[in-house]
Design a protein around this motif. Structure first.
Motif, PDB file in Angstrom:
ATOM      1  N   ARG A  27       0.855  -1.184   0.000  1.00 60.47           N
ATOM      2  CA  ARG A  27       0.000   0.000   0.000  1.00 60.47           C
ATOM      3  C   ARG A  27       0.893   1.236   0.000  1.00 60.47           C
ATOM      4  O   ARG A  27       1.885   1.280   0.740  1.00 60.47           O
ATOM      5  CB  ARG A  27      -0.882  -0.015   1.247  1.00 60.47           C
ATOM      6  CG  ARG A  27      -1.994   1.007   1.246  1.00 60.47           C
ATOM      7  CD  ARG A  27      -2.994   0.694   2.357  1.00 60.47           C
ATOM      8  NE  ARG A  27      -4.154   1.557   2.297  1.00 60.47           N
ATOM      9  CZ  ARG A  27      -4.160   2.824   2.702  1.00 60.47           C
ATOM     10  NH1 ARG A  27      -3.082   3.360   3.224  1.00 60.47           N
ATOM     11  NH2 ARG A  27      -5.275   3.549   2.596  1.00 60.47           N
ATOM     12  N   SER A  30      -1.457   7.473   1.419  1.00 66.68           N
ATOM     13  CA  SER A  30      -2.724   8.013   0.924  1.00 66.68           C
ATOM     14  C   SER A  30      -2.522   9.451   0.460  1.00 66.68           C
ATOM     15  O   SER A  30      -1.499  10.077   0.724  1.00 66.68           O
ATOM     16  CB  SER A  30      -3.770   7.985   2.043  1.00 66.68           C
ATOM     17  OG  SER A  30      -3.432   8.966   3.009  1.00 66.68           O
ATOM     18  N   TYR A  49      -0.971  10.311  -8.887  1.00 66.48           N
ATOM     19  CA  TYR A  49      -1.419   8.920  -8.753  1.00 66.48           C
ATOM     20  C   TYR A  49      -2.124   8.452 -10.027  1.00 66.48           C
ATOM     21  O   TYR A  49      -1.965   7.317 -10.460  1.00 66.48           O
ATOM     22  CB  TYR A  49      -2.337   8.770  -7.529  1.00 66.48           C
ATOM     23  CG  TYR A  49      -1.581   8.713  -6.207  1.00 66.48           C
ATOM     24  CD1 TYR A  49      -0.242   9.108  -6.127  1.00 66.48           C
ATOM     25  CD2 TYR A  49      -2.183   8.249  -5.046  1.00 66.48           C
ATOM     26  CE1 TYR A  49       0.460   9.057  -4.930  1.00 66.48           C
ATOM     27  CE2 TYR A  49      -1.502   8.190  -3.838  1.00 66.48           C
ATOM     28  CZ  TYR A  49      -0.175   8.604  -3.782  1.00 66.48           C
ATOM     29  OH  TYR A  49       0.510   8.552  -2.603  1.00 66.48           O
ATOM     30  N   TYR A  50      -2.924   9.360 -10.636  1.00 65.43           N
ATOM     31  CA  TYR A  50      -3.564   8.999 -11.901  1.00 65.43           C
ATOM     32  C   TYR A  50      -2.511   8.637 -12.946  1.00 65.43           C
ATOM     33  O   TYR A  50      -2.641   7.676 -13.700  1.00 65.43           O
ATOM     34  CB  TYR A  50      -4.413  10.164 -12.440  1.00 65.43           C
ATOM     35  CG  TYR A  50      -5.735  10.349 -11.731  1.00 65.43           C
ATOM     36  CD1 TYR A  50      -6.445   9.258 -11.225  1.00 65.43           C
ATOM     37  CD2 TYR A  50      -6.293  11.611 -11.606  1.00 65.43           C
ATOM     38  CE1 TYR A  50      -7.666   9.433 -10.587  1.00 65.43           C
ATOM     39  CE2 TYR A  50      -7.510  11.800 -10.972  1.00 65.43           C
ATOM     40  CZ  TYR A  50      -8.190  10.703 -10.459  1.00 65.43           C
ATOM     41  OH  TYR A  50      -9.389  10.892  -9.841  1.00 65.43           O
ATOM     42  N   GLU A  53      -1.034   5.345 -12.242  1.00 67.83           N
ATOM     43  CA  GLU A  53      -2.021   4.325 -12.580  1.00 67.83           C
ATOM     44  C   GLU A  53      -2.034   4.088 -14.092  1.00 67.83           C
ATOM     45  O   GLU A  53      -2.035   2.943 -14.554  1.00 67.83           O
ATOM     46  CB  GLU A  53      -3.400   4.829 -12.148  1.00 67.83           C
ATOM     47  CG  GLU A  53      -4.248   3.785 -11.484  1.00 67.83           C
ATOM     48  CD  GLU A  53      -5.638   4.334 -11.193  1.00 67.83           C
ATOM     49  OE1 GLU A  53      -5.786   5.565 -10.959  1.00 67.83           O
ATOM     50  OE2 GLU A  53      -6.572   3.518 -11.216  1.00 67.83           O
ATOM     51  N   ILE A  58       0.843   1.658 -10.355  1.00 67.36           N
ATOM     52  CA  ILE A  58       0.056   1.476  -9.141  1.00 67.36           C
ATOM     53  C   ILE A  58      -1.383   1.146  -9.544  1.00 67.36           C
ATOM     54  O   ILE A  58      -1.776   1.364 -10.698  1.00 67.36           O
ATOM     55  CB  ILE A  58       0.086   2.724  -8.214  1.00 67.36           C
ATOM     56  CG1 ILE A  58      -0.675   3.894  -8.854  1.00 67.36           C
ATOM     57  CG2 ILE A  58       1.527   3.132  -7.893  1.00 67.36           C
ATOM     58  CD1 ILE A  58      -0.829   5.086  -7.902  1.00 67.36           C
ATOM     59  N   ALA A  60      -5.582   1.343  -8.054  1.00 66.62           N
ATOM     60  CA  ALA A  60      -6.492   1.813  -7.012  1.00 66.62           C
ATOM     61  C   ALA A  60      -7.400   0.663  -6.629  1.00 66.62           C
ATOM     62  O   ALA A  60      -7.856  -0.082  -7.492  1.00 66.62           O
ATOM     63  CB  ALA A  60      -7.320   2.975  -7.549  1.00 66.62           C
ATOM     64  N   TYR A  66      -4.327   3.134  -2.677  1.00 67.71           N
ATOM     65  CA  TYR A  66      -3.490   2.814  -3.831  1.00 67.71           C
ATOM     66  C   TYR A  66      -2.418   1.815  -3.430  1.00 67.71           C
ATOM     67  O   TYR A  66      -1.842   1.907  -2.334  1.00 67.71           O
ATOM     68  CB  TYR A  66      -2.822   4.082  -4.362  1.00 67.71           C
ATOM     69  CG  TYR A  66      -3.813   4.982  -5.061  1.00 67.71           C
ATOM     70  CD1 TYR A  66      -4.062   4.855  -6.415  1.00 67.71           C
ATOM     71  CD2 TYR A  66      -4.512   5.965  -4.345  1.00 67.71           C
ATOM     72  CE1 TYR A  66      -4.977   5.670  -7.054  1.00 67.71           C
ATOM     73  CE2 TYR A  66      -5.433   6.783  -4.972  1.00 67.71           C
ATOM     74  CZ  TYR A  66      -5.659   6.635  -6.341  1.00 67.71           C
ATOM     75  OH  TYR A  66      -6.562   7.430  -6.958  1.00 67.71           O
ATOM     76  N   TYR A  67      -2.143   0.879  -4.333  1.00 67.11           N
ATOM     77  CA  TYR A  67      -1.162  -0.174  -4.089  1.00 67.11           C
ATOM     78  C   TYR A  67      -0.195  -0.259  -5.248  1.00 67.11           C
ATOM     79  O   TYR A  67      -0.571   0.034  -6.393  1.00 67.11           O
ATOM     80  CB  TYR A  67      -1.868  -1.527  -3.931  1.00 67.11           C
ATOM     81  CG  TYR A  67      -2.728  -1.595  -2.690  1.00 67.11           C
ATOM     82  CD1 TYR A  67      -2.232  -2.202  -1.525  1.00 67.11           C
ATOM     83  CD2 TYR A  67      -3.993  -1.034  -2.679  1.00 67.11           C
ATOM     84  CE1 TYR A  67      -3.009  -2.251  -0.381  1.00 67.11           C
ATOM     85  CE2 TYR A  67      -4.775  -1.058  -1.534  1.00 67.11           C
ATOM     86  CZ  TYR A  67      -4.280  -1.667  -0.388  1.00 67.11           C
ATOM     87  OH  TYR A  67      -5.039  -1.700   0.743  1.00 67.11           O
ATOM     88  N   GLY A 377      -6.346   2.004 -16.512  1.00 67.70           N
ATOM     89  CA  GLY A 377      -6.646   1.315 -15.261  1.00 67.70           C
ATOM     90  C   GLY A 377      -7.410   0.022 -15.506  1.00 67.70           C
ATOM     91  O   GLY A 377      -7.117  -1.020 -14.914  1.00 67.70           O
TER      92      GLY A 377
END
Lengths: 472, 472
Positions: A27, A30, A49-50, A53, A58, A60, A66-67, A377
């Motif tokens: 993880r 955040s 993060y987007y 991804e 990563i 979601a 998020y991982y 994604g």
């Protein structure tokens, strides 16, 4: 231009993943934690993060955070390039295609066999406002004046996008059509006569095969890599041997493989075809759906002889159902325009006006960014599910754009039988043989990840894996 | 059902004209005078006068009132039936058509050569509201679900109109297309192979000739009367001699002649073709533009074998630029649907939804009544102007619907030369040779009266007459 703040943050996290400071499945901090820790706004963290991804680094998980994505090695390996027989083939694939598509049309089916992404990914409400506004302002005379080539403002907007992407296309070269499919058909008709040979990828989009069939053309299938497209050596040999009248390719996110030709390969392709004076019909309907940093180059931008006939549409990227596509057919522009006039006269004006209006508002880029992130994604989720549920020996492509993966199941799996048993479980797939004039690819599937991923999809992949394994 | 008040009044005046109580050129009582004299409302008088105008019995002169129309004998006589050579012909008319159409496209030209009626005759504002409303209510999934055949509600509305007009067509038989032109092209493709013979009228619509040319078909031109359509004896002979694969006709208000086959002749046509198992492609885009009491019969209503492929659209009667047409192809419905799927996939959804909405509102009939009255009045004015200004020996058709007259000028007039000299005077015409695979009709013109008549039009007819006379 330096990196933006969110790009810096994304690169930093990407480096931590590469250096194993963050491990697969772990993880990550955040949005709130990053915000507090680094003093950057939550919006910046979200953007970073987007981006991660979209790059597949990563994932979601709803209501959990998020991982780090599972290791690439944990995903199924990619398939090899195709090895078609090389003989010329009269095409006769339509019945099979209609059987498959007819079965897959129901709304309550898991649409892995669909040719379309989810309509929920498109800005239909805003487009509706554009239709309404532009019709209110309609000059009645434009119902006649816009006929020959299509609405002038729409052609100008499209020409501006070409220019931004490095291809010089005058708005006068552009012919608006009823979707890309009509553009491709007209381009093909403009440069061939019945009996002529046409070079295509193997596997290739079934509608292309159907067009060849309808026009009585001979398909020459060329070896194609799922990673970077058609094999240029094989293409050169076929050019010398078959004297084709056209080459019809998808150079970016090819349907069904998903391969992307790098710019240098596109340049070499254009040069090779120019030597033989063979026009390239470039089907580029997925070009805007890239997950990387910038739009893939157009072959058009390497074309100095007017031999590239570039075709695209808004159906996959902005406005499904509006049926607005276009061709930029180089030296064949007038021939294509005339064919369009005698086959369907013109594209629908309400659709054209609405898209011209929408593009003029500058909202397209923002929509495309969201669409690309969603598709990237969804691809990651489908690949993970396949890795978990499909039998050992399965290979899968990892396209850098579009919304299809190509699955090569172990020898011994019959994709047509799998398609029929999957349908009984409420799941559609596109079996390999519909993508070949020779009915090859009997153990392959094209799967659509263009729909919002949920538990039904996860379960459907598990069912498909079980059905495939049962055949072995 | 008895006559309405305005119909009674119209019949009474018509009788007075027939009995020479009112003479050609005589001014008739004004609306106000009739209102006072007979105690009927001004609206009723107006309706009666519109009806008389539509029947060609009276004419309105702006700011002056209504007059009894000039005697029929004062109009130019009608031309005879065509006498084509009867040999089969490979078609090669496209270049000429494009030259003519290309020249006639400018907005500031007097559009006698245009293929379209004035866009000002259509309810564009109301259609804009229908587009806006139906897009607001759009179910995103319909962008996919409506693909195979077209929007279900639109097909239902069209099927209801067939039923009302006496033809049994299930909504499942209907394939929505990009205008009638696509429907006709697909029907032709569904029943022919390159080299096949197709029977057509002489003269016939140039887009039909272009379609034959593109598909490598052989045109057999059949003698056709400007009054009641194709010569059935000549047709029977050609059926036996040429073994054609299709017959492509406009049975109501044929373009360019304007002829209307009476119902009994249509019945005989369908029976004759059924004997030979030859499909009839019935191009019926002008069928709603009748000036008589009721819609002309469809050949479809006499068809028991599924051989009639009926094609029409809303482009000429309701919504130019929307590009919504359809085919009701009888036993060939599935073949046509599949061809549509592989050539252009589907018609634009915003257009389809708007028309379904409009038809559901029940406003179409009222619009059509106004449109028919406008066209009938404009025809009368054009015929009068031709009678005054064109050289002696000119013959002109008097169609009972549509918006074209066919003018046969004295031998010695070269219509192509006239087209070029007229263009220099800012007037377009459609010269006869573009309506024939043999470039026949060298002294003929098709003139469009679908535009609101004014002094410019009157002057343009005078100019045309002068230019024609100068050639003699």
């Amino acid at each position: 231009m330096g990196l933006k703040l969110y790009e810096e943050l994304a690169d930093e996290i990407a480096a931590m993943i590469a250096n194993k400071l963050l491990l697969p499945g772990e993880r990550i901090a955040s949005v709130r934690q990053q915000h507090v820790r680094r003093g950057v706004s939550p919006a910046t963290v979200f953007q970073a993060y987007y981006l991660l991804e979209a790059r597949g680094l990563i994932v979601a998980r709803p209501r959990s955070g998020y991982y780090v994505a599972p290791q690439r090695a944990a995903l199924a390996p990619e398939p090899e390039a195709s090895q078609p027989a090389g003989a010329s083939t009269r095409v006769d694939v339509s019945e099979l295609v209609f059987e498959v598509l007819g079965a897959a049309g129901a709304r309550d089916i898991v649409p892995f066999g669909s040719a379309f992404p989810s309509p929920l990914l498109f800005p239909m409400a805003r487009l509706a406002r554009c239709v309404a506004g532009s019709m209110r302002r309609l000059d009645p005379w434009s119902t006649v004046a816009d006929l020959p080539q299509g609405n002038a403002e729409l052609r100008r907007q499209i020409a501006l996008r070409y220019q931004r992407d490095g291809a010089q296309v005058a708005s006068d070269e552009i012919v608006i059509t009823n979707g890309a499919l009509e553009a491709l058909n007209l381009c093909l008709q403009a440069v061939t006569r019945p009996g002529d040979a046409v070079l295509i990828e193997s596997p290739s989009f079934y509608a292309g095969l159907q067009a060849l069939e309808r026009l009585d053309l001979v398909a020459i299938e060329i070896a194609t890599s799922p990673r970077d497209g058609i094999d240029l050596a094989a293409l050169a040999e076929a050019l010398a041997r078959h004297r084709p009248k056209a080459c019809w390719l998808m150079t970016s996110f090819q349907n069904p493989l998903g391969g992307l030709m790098p710019p240098e390969k596109k340049r070499a392709l254009v040069a090779l075809l120019a030597e033989h004076e063979v026009p390239l019909i470039e089907d580029d309907v997925y070009g805007e759906l890239y997950f990387g940093a910038q739009r893939p180059a157009h072959s058009k931008s390497f074309d100095s002889k007017g031999l590239v006939m570039h075709c695209s549409s808004f159906s996959k990227s902005l406005a499904p159902g509006f049926r607005v596509g276009w061709a930029a057919p180089g030296r064949y522009a007038r021939a294509v325009e005339r064919l369009r006039l005698t086959t369907s006269l013109a594209a629908a004006l309400p659709s054209q006006l609405a898209l011209a209006d929408y593009l003029g508002q500058g909202a397209y880029e923002r929509h495309l960014r969201q669409l690309r992130l969603a598709l990237a994604g969804q691809q990651q989720q489908m690949l993970e599910a396949i890795a978990v549920h499909f039998p050992a020996g399965t290979r899968v492509t990892r396209p850098q754009g579009g919304y299809f993966v190509w699955v090569e199941l172990p020898k011994g799996v019959d994709a047509l039988a799998l398609h029929r048993s999957a349908l009984r479980h409420g799941i559609s797939v596109a079996p390999g043989p519909i993508f070949s004039a020779n009915r090859a690819f009997g153990n392959c599937l094209r799967l659509n990840y263009g729909h919002i991923w949920d538990e039904t999809h996860e379960a459907a992949i598990a069912t498909l894996g079980r059905l495939a394994a049962a055949q072995l």
